[in-house]
Design a protein around this motif. Structure first.
Motif, PDB file in Angstrom:
ATOM      1  N   LYS A 110      36.312  16.995   0.693  1.00  0.00           N
ATOM      2  CA  LYS A 110      35.070  16.474   1.298  1.00  0.00           C
ATOM      3  C   LYS A 110      35.392  15.608   2.514  1.00  0.00           C
ATOM      4  CE  LYS A 110      31.937  16.124  -2.639  1.00  0.00           C
ATOM      5  NZ  LYS A 110      31.274  15.221  -3.551  1.00  0.00           N
ATOM      6  N   HIS A 111      36.398  14.743   2.366  1.00  0.00           N
ATOM      7  CA  HIS A 111      36.767  13.859   3.474  1.00  0.00           C
ATOM      8  C   HIS A 111      37.173  14.671   4.708  1.00  0.00           C
ATOM      9  CE1 HIS A 111      37.856  10.685   0.206  1.00  0.00           C
ATOM     10  NE2 HIS A 111      36.582  10.620   0.529  1.00  0.00           N
ATOM     11  N   LEU A 112      38.020  15.681   4.484  1.00  0.00           N
ATOM     12  CA  LEU A 112      38.484  16.499   5.622  1.00  0.00           C
ATOM     13  C   LEU A 112      37.321  17.279   6.238  1.00  0.00           C
ATOM     14  CD1 LEU A 112      41.891  17.780   4.164  1.00  0.00           C
ATOM     15  CD2 LEU A 112      41.569  16.129   6.011  1.00  0.00           C
ATOM     16  N   ASN A 113      36.463  17.819   5.386  1.00  0.00           N
ATOM     17  CA  ASN A 113      35.305  18.578   5.896  1.00  0.00           C
ATOM     18  C   ASN A 113      34.367  17.687   6.703  1.00  0.00           C
ATOM     19  OD1 ASN A 113      36.011  21.072   4.929  1.00  0.00           O
ATOM     20  ND2 ASN A 113      35.018  20.773   2.951  1.00  0.00           N
ATOM     21  N   GLU A 114      34.173  16.463   6.240  1.00  0.00           N
ATOM     22  CA  GLU A 114      33.290  15.545   6.951  1.00  0.00           C
ATOM     23  C   GLU A 114      33.871  15.153   8.318  1.00  0.00           C
ATOM     24  OE1 GLU A 114      30.351  15.955   5.934  1.00  0.00           O
ATOM     25  OE2 GLU A 114      29.834  13.837   5.801  1.00  0.00           O
ATOM     26  N   ILE A 115      35.183  14.939   8.345  1.00  0.00           N
ATOM     27  CA  ILE A 115      35.819  14.606   9.637  1.00  0.00           C
ATOM     28  C   ILE A 115      35.608  15.769  10.610  1.00  0.00           C
ATOM     29  CG2 ILE A 115      38.023  14.225  10.807  1.00  0.00           C
ATOM     30  CD1 ILE A 115      38.936  12.772   8.171  1.00  0.00           C
TER      31      ILE A 115
END
Ligand SMILES: C[S@@+](CC[C@H](N)C(=O)[O-])C[C@H]1O[C@@H](n2cnc3c(N)ncnc32)[C@H](O)[C@@H]1O
Length: 163
Positions: A127-132
Protein backbone atom coordinates in the motif's frame (compact mmCIF):
# COMPACT_ATOMS: atom_id res chain seq x y z
CA UNK A 1 7.10 4.71 19.34
CA UNK A 2 7.08 7.95 17.29
CA UNK A 3 4.48 9.42 19.64
CA UNK A 4 6.78 8.72 22.57
CA UNK A 5 10.15 9.98 21.38
CA UNK A 6 9.86 13.14 19.23
CA UNK A 7 11.85 15.36 21.58
CA UNK A 8 14.72 12.87 21.78
CA UNK A 9 14.40 11.66 18.22
CA UNK A 10 16.74 14.16 16.52
CA UNK A 11 19.56 13.42 18.95
CA UNK A 12 19.09 9.68 18.56
CA UNK A 13 19.26 9.93 14.76
CA UNK A 14 22.46 12.00 14.94
CA UNK A 15 23.96 9.39 17.27
CA UNK A 16 22.95 6.39 15.13
CA UNK A 17 24.47 7.90 11.98
CA UNK A 18 27.50 9.33 13.78
CA UNK A 19 26.31 12.80 12.82
CA UNK A 20 26.17 12.02 9.10
CA UNK A 21 22.38 12.17 8.81
CA UNK A 22 22.25 15.89 8.01
CA UNK A 23 24.90 15.54 5.32
CA UNK A 24 22.96 12.67 3.74
CA UNK A 25 19.70 14.64 3.95
CA UNK A 26 21.39 17.56 2.20
CA UNK A 27 22.51 15.23 -0.63
CA UNK A 28 18.96 13.91 -0.89
CA UNK A 29 17.55 17.46 -0.92
CA UNK A 30 19.89 18.44 -3.76
CA UNK A 31 18.82 15.36 -5.78
CA UNK A 32 15.18 16.30 -5.26
CA UNK A 33 15.71 19.94 -6.23
CA UNK A 34 17.79 19.00 -9.30
CA UNK A 35 14.50 18.05 -10.95
CA UNK A 36 13.22 21.66 -10.44
CA UNK A 37 10.01 20.43 -8.76
CA UNK A 38 7.07 22.76 -8.10
CA UNK A 39 5.41 20.49 -5.53
CA UNK A 40 7.37 18.27 -3.16
CA UNK A 41 6.08 15.72 -0.66
CA UNK A 42 8.29 14.96 2.36
CA UNK A 43 6.78 11.66 3.52
CA UNK A 44 7.35 10.52 7.10
CA UNK A 45 8.57 14.08 7.66
CA UNK A 46 9.03 13.68 11.42
CA UNK A 47 10.34 16.88 13.01
CA UNK A 48 10.99 18.34 9.55
CA UNK A 49 14.71 18.20 8.89
CA UNK A 50 14.30 17.39 5.16
CA UNK A 51 11.46 19.90 4.66
CA UNK A 52 13.46 22.66 6.36
CA UNK A 53 16.51 21.88 4.24
CA UNK A 54 14.46 21.90 1.03
CA UNK A 55 12.84 25.22 1.93
CA UNK A 56 16.17 26.81 2.83
CA UNK A 57 17.92 25.62 -0.33
CA UNK A 58 15.23 26.68 -2.79
CA UNK A 59 12.49 29.26 -2.25
CA UNK A 60 10.39 28.18 -5.23
CA UNK A 61 8.77 24.79 -4.57
CA UNK A 62 5.79 24.26 -2.30
CA UNK A 63 6.59 21.65 0.33
CA UNK A 64 4.10 19.33 1.97
CA UNK A 65 5.33 17.53 5.09
CA UNK A 66 3.22 14.46 5.90
CA UNK A 67 3.47 12.22 8.94
CA UNK A 68 1.04 10.10 10.97
CA UNK A 69 2.47 11.22 14.31
CA UNK A 70 0.82 14.35 15.73
CA UNK A 71 3.62 15.03 18.26
CA UNK A 72 6.21 14.93 15.44
CA UNK A 73 4.14 17.35 13.34
CA UNK A 74 3.65 19.71 16.31
CA UNK A 75 7.41 19.93 16.71
CA UNK A 76 7.82 20.36 12.96
CA UNK A 77 5.36 23.27 12.99
CA UNK A 78 7.21 24.95 15.84
CA UNK A 79 10.52 24.55 13.99
CA UNK A 80 9.12 25.98 10.74
CA UNK A 81 7.71 28.95 12.66
CA UNK A 82 11.03 29.54 14.43
CA UNK A 83 12.82 29.41 11.07
CA UNK A 84 10.33 31.84 9.49
CA UNK A 85 9.32 29.17 6.97
CA UNK A 86 5.77 28.53 8.16
CA UNK A 87 4.21 29.69 4.88
CA UNK A 88 6.52 27.54 2.78
CA UNK A 89 5.86 24.19 4.49
CA UNK A 90 2.37 22.75 4.79
CA UNK A 91 1.97 20.01 7.41
CA UNK A 92 -0.51 17.18 6.89
CA UNK A 93 -1.35 14.43 9.38
CA UNK A 94 -1.57 11.35 7.17
CA UNK A 95 -0.82 7.66 7.02
CA UNK A 96 1.36 6.67 4.08
CA UNK A 97 -1.02 3.76 3.45
CA UNK A 98 -3.82 6.18 2.58
CA UNK A 99 -2.49 9.54 1.47
CA UNK A 100 -5.05 12.37 1.25
CA UNK A 101 -3.67 13.69 -2.04
CA UNK A 102 -4.93 13.45 -5.61
CA UNK A 103 -3.14 11.32 -8.20
CA UNK A 104 0.02 12.92 -9.63
CA UNK A 105 -0.02 15.74 -7.06
CA UNK A 106 3.75 15.92 -6.64
CA UNK A 107 6.74 16.37 -8.92
CA UNK A 108 8.96 14.79 -6.26
CA UNK A 109 8.57 12.62 -3.19
CA UNK A 110 11.39 12.56 -0.64
CA UNK A 111 11.71 10.23 2.32
CA UNK A 112 14.43 10.59 4.94
CA UNK A 113 14.93 7.72 7.37
CA UNK A 114 11.30 6.64 7.14
CA UNK A 115 11.41 4.25 4.17
CA UNK A 116 12.43 1.40 6.46
CA UNK A 117 9.37 2.08 8.61
CA UNK A 118 7.14 1.83 5.55
CA UNK A 119 8.69 -1.36 4.20
CA UNK A 120 10.55 -3.43 6.77
CA UNK A 121 8.29 -6.16 8.22
CA UNK A 122 5.35 -3.89 7.46
CA UNK A 123 2.14 -5.60 6.29
CA UNK A 124 1.14 -2.34 4.52
CA UNK A 125 4.31 -2.08 2.46
CA UNK A 126 2.52 -2.71 -0.88
CA UNK A 127 0.00 0.00 0.00
CA UNK A 128 2.79 2.41 0.92
CA UNK A 129 4.61 1.85 -2.39
CA UNK A 130 1.38 2.11 -4.39
CA UNK A 131 0.45 5.35 -2.67
CA UNK A 132 3.86 6.88 -3.36
CA UNK A 133 3.53 5.92 -7.04
CA UNK A 134 -0.02 7.24 -7.19
CA UNK A 135 0.70 10.71 -5.80
CA UNK A 136 3.94 11.11 -7.80
CA UNK A 137 3.40 12.43 -11.30
CA UNK A 138 4.62 10.22 -14.17
CA UNK A 139 8.33 10.89 -14.64
CA UNK A 140 8.52 12.49 -11.19
CA UNK A 141 11.44 12.05 -8.85
CA UNK A 142 11.55 9.70 -5.84
CA UNK A 143 14.49 10.10 -3.46
CA UNK A 144 14.99 8.05 -0.29
CA UNK A 145 17.84 8.43 2.18
CA UNK A 146 18.07 5.51 4.55
CA UNK A 147 20.33 3.47 6.80
CA UNK A 148 20.28 -0.28 7.11
CA UNK A 149 18.66 -1.93 10.12
CA UNK A 150 21.18 -2.06 12.98
CA UNK A 151 21.95 -5.58 14.18
CA UNK A 152 22.02 -4.75 17.87
CA UNK A 153 18.64 -4.64 19.56
CA UNK A 154 19.34 -1.57 21.69
CA UNK A 155 20.33 0.39 18.55
CA UNK A 156 17.18 -0.69 16.66
CA UNK A 157 15.09 1.51 18.94
CA UNK A 158 12.99 -1.38 20.27
CA UNK A 159 13.54 -0.19 23.81
CA UNK A 160 13.51 3.57 23.13
CA UNK A 161 10.04 4.41 24.54
CA UNK A 162 10.90 2.95 27.92
CA UNK A 163 14.63 3.76 27.95
C1 LIG B 1 12.79 7.81 11.78
S1 LIG B 1 11.60 9.09 11.59
C2 LIG B 1 12.27 10.11 10.28
C3 LIG B 1 11.78 11.51 10.36
C4 LIG B 1 12.35 12.51 9.34
N1 LIG B 1 12.00 12.17 7.98
C5 LIG B 1 13.83 12.73 9.46
O1 LIG B 1 14.53 12.80 8.44
O2 LIG B 1 14.33 12.84 10.59
C6 LIG B 1 10.32 8.21 10.78
C7 LIG B 1 9.05 9.02 10.66
O3 LIG B 1 8.15 8.30 9.83
C8 LIG B 1 6.86 8.43 10.34
N2 LIG B 1 6.06 7.30 9.85
C9 LIG B 1 6.30 5.99 10.04
N3 LIG B 1 5.36 5.25 9.44
C10 LIG B 1 4.50 6.13 8.85
C11 LIG B 1 3.31 5.97 8.07
N4 LIG B 1 2.81 4.77 7.82
N5 LIG B 1 2.69 7.08 7.62
C12 LIG B 1 3.19 8.32 7.90
N6 LIG B 1 4.32 8.53 8.63
C13 LIG B 1 4.95 7.44 9.10
C14 LIG B 1 7.03 8.44 11.85
O4 LIG B 1 5.94 9.02 12.54
C15 LIG B 1 8.33 9.25 11.98
O5 LIG B 1 8.08 10.62 12.16
Amino acid sequence: MFEAVPLRYDGINRLMTLGLDQRWRRLAARRILAGTPRHILDLGAGTGDLSLLLASLDENPSITAADFSRPMLDLLQKRTEDAGLRKRIKTVEADAAELPFADSSFDAVGIAFAFRNLLWKNPNREKHLNEILRVLRPGGRFVAVETSQPGRRHLRGEILPAG
